[in-house]
Scaffold this active site. Structure first.
Site, PDB file in Angstrom:
ATOM      1  CE  LYS A 185      -4.101  -1.840  -0.086  1.00 30.33           C
ATOM      2  NZ  LYS A 185      -3.786  -3.225  -0.490  1.00 30.33           N
TER       3      LYS A 185
HETATM    4  C1  LIG Z   1     -10.183  -2.266  -1.552  1.00 25.69           C
HETATM    5  C2  LIG Z   1      -9.565  -3.018  -0.419  1.00 25.69           C
HETATM    6  N1  LIG Z   1     -10.240  -3.130   0.740  1.00 25.69           N
HETATM    7  C3  LIG Z   1      -9.739  -3.788   1.793  1.00 25.69           C
HETATM    8  C4  LIG Z   1      -8.504  -4.391   1.737  1.00 25.69           C
HETATM    9  C5  LIG Z   1      -7.994  -5.160   2.913  1.00 25.69           C
HETATM   10  O1  LIG Z   1      -6.812  -4.619   3.399  1.00 25.69           O
HETATM   11  P1  LIG Z   1      -5.888  -5.462   4.389  1.00 25.69           P
HETATM   12  O2  LIG Z   1      -5.027  -6.321   3.540  1.00 25.69           O
HETATM   13  O3  LIG Z   1      -5.125  -4.403   5.136  1.00 25.69           O
HETATM   14  O4  LIG Z   1      -6.789  -6.234   5.274  1.00 25.69           O
HETATM   15  C6  LIG Z   1      -7.760  -4.320   0.565  1.00 25.69           C
HETATM   16  C7  LIG Z   1      -6.444  -4.960   0.480  1.00 25.69           C
HETATM   17  O5  LIG Z   1      -5.770  -5.015  -0.497  1.00 25.69           O
HETATM   18  C8  LIG Z   1      -8.291  -3.617  -0.548  1.00 25.69           C
HETATM   19  O6  LIG Z   1      -7.612  -3.526  -1.693  1.00 25.69           O
END
Ligand SMILES: Cc1ncc(COP(=O)(O)O)c(C=O)c1O
Length: 389
Positions: A185
């Site tokens: 990210k």
């Molecule tokens: C649009 C979106 N929402 C939620 C998430 C979930 O993030 P995490 O991996 O920090 O749980 C991601 C992860 O890539 C994402 O791209």
């Protein structure tokens, strides 16, 4: 000629400062959730202009806790787009609620007041919008189209550093806004997430629910408290908190965001200057070069008709040339977990889901890397067209 080294679609950028910060925390004797985390929350709150920030171990957890705090449960419906990562929909499913997928606007590639409005029902308890790729969707018109009891949650996993049309940062709307600090990210701490919000009471509830619903956090229990420690649990909580090791990295990454933002813009500009001459009819997500876009993803759309190479062929050709092209996302509603063929059609999502492609973009990439993507794309297209002809 193929590129020697694989170029992932998103690669974090860590400097000696992150290494020094994590070393300092390792040597401090406390690596759980504690003072570094609280400082990171304060600094993140200032960055996104949110009065409250509660960190979590992931954005998935942030979304789950946000829906839980709003009382989402069995029998409820949660509207969200289908062109997203599974966590957006799974947060509702883990609470026994049903995700109801809405279509997207073909310009923004995100849900709109109209596409969400088409899916509202008396069972709708919450709506989760996704700022796909880092394009900030205006929450105002969506909020206005919802009954007061329906919560609006913003999935801003891609959108740290993005701004709404009025120039305010994503995170400042007052809605529960969930960020991700996952490995690839814009701000990376390996894993991690946060909810930005305005209401202090909800923030306290989120914090408690993510720490086994304890009345005080672990750092306070382990550190120099002189009072008798006792607690009686009243709620069933979860273990979803952040740690000081991650926060130490996050604090440095936060300071480096302007540098990262500028680098991403440079890469995107290079693509924009070169790709259209290779693919006539190529389309981009709206505002991809706008300063308000966080450019977590560089999203392109291949022409609907008349293009000789399929999206999947091009993707594989690029991968074979060590370019980490990717798809964000295969639509969720057609996957077996979410109902597959039984789900109602979402025409724009399906059309876009078949043509969308992500090219590598990150704060670790040089202009030479971006140029390698351009050259490899050109060569891949030529080779594929030759095969097809
Ligand atoms: C649009 C979106 N929402 C939620 C998430 C979930 O993030 P995490 O991996 O920090 O749980 C991601 C992860 O890539 C994402 O791209």
């Amino acid at each position: 000629m193929m590129r020697d080294e694989y170029l992932p679609f998103g690669k974090p950028n860590f400097s000696d400062d992150e290494i020094a910060a994590i070393t300092r925390v390792l040597r401090s004797g406390w690596v759980g959730m504690g003072p570094e985390t609280l400082e990171f929350e304060k600094e993140l709150g200032a960055f996104v202009q949110a009065p409250q920030v509660v960190t979590t171990n992931s954005c998935t957890s942030a979304l789950f806790l946000s829906l839980l705090a709003h009382g989402v449960g069995p029998g409820d419906e949660v509207i969200c787009p289908s062109l997203t990562w599974c966590s957006t929909a799974n947060a509702a499913m883990h609470l026994g609620a049903r995700p109801v997928f809405c279509d997207i606007d073909p310009d923004t590639l995100c849900a709109s007041a109209e596409t969400i409005g088409a899916k509202l029902s008396p069972r709708t308890k919450a709506v989760v919008i996704v700022h796909l790729g880092g394009l900030a969707i205006e929450p105002g018109p969506i909020r206005d189209a919802l009954p007061a009891h329906v919560a609006l949650v913003e999935d801003a996993a891609h959108a740290l550093g993005a701004r709404y049309a009025d120039g305010r940062p994503v995170g400042s709307s007052g809605n529960l806004t969930c960020f991700s600090f996952y490995a690839n990210k814009n701000l990376s701490t390996g894993e991690g997430g946060a909810v930005a919000l305005s209401d202090e009471e909800t923030a306290a509830r989120l914090r408690s629910l993510g720490q086994n619903a304890m009345p005080s956090d672990a750092w306070k229990r382990y550190s120099h408290s002189k009072s008798l420690l006792s607690f009686a649990l009243t709620d069933l909580g979860y273990k979803m908190n952040y740690t000081d090791l991650q926060a130490a990295i996050g604090r440095i990454q936060l300071r480096r965001q302007p540098e990262f933002h500028a680098r991403r813009l440079k890469i995107a500009t290079h693509y924009h200057e070169n790709l259209p001459r290779m693919i006539s009819g190529l389309r981009f997500q709206r505002d991809l070069l706008d300063t308000d876009h966080a450019r977590h993803l560089y999203l392109i759309l291949l022409p609907r008709t008349g293009f000789p190479v399929s999206r999947d062929r091009l993707l594989l050709a690029l991968r074979n040339r060590n370019i980490g092209a990717s798809i964000h996302y295969p639509p969720l509603h057609r996957m077996p977990l979410y109902g597959g063929a039984d789900q109602p059609a979402l025409p724009e999502t399906e059309s876009i889901g078949a043509r969308i492609l992500t090219l590598p973009i990150s704060a670790s990439m040089s202009l030479a890397d971006a140029d390698a993507v351009v050259v490899q794309t050109e060569q891949a297209l030529r080779a594929e067209e030759r095969v097809i002809v």
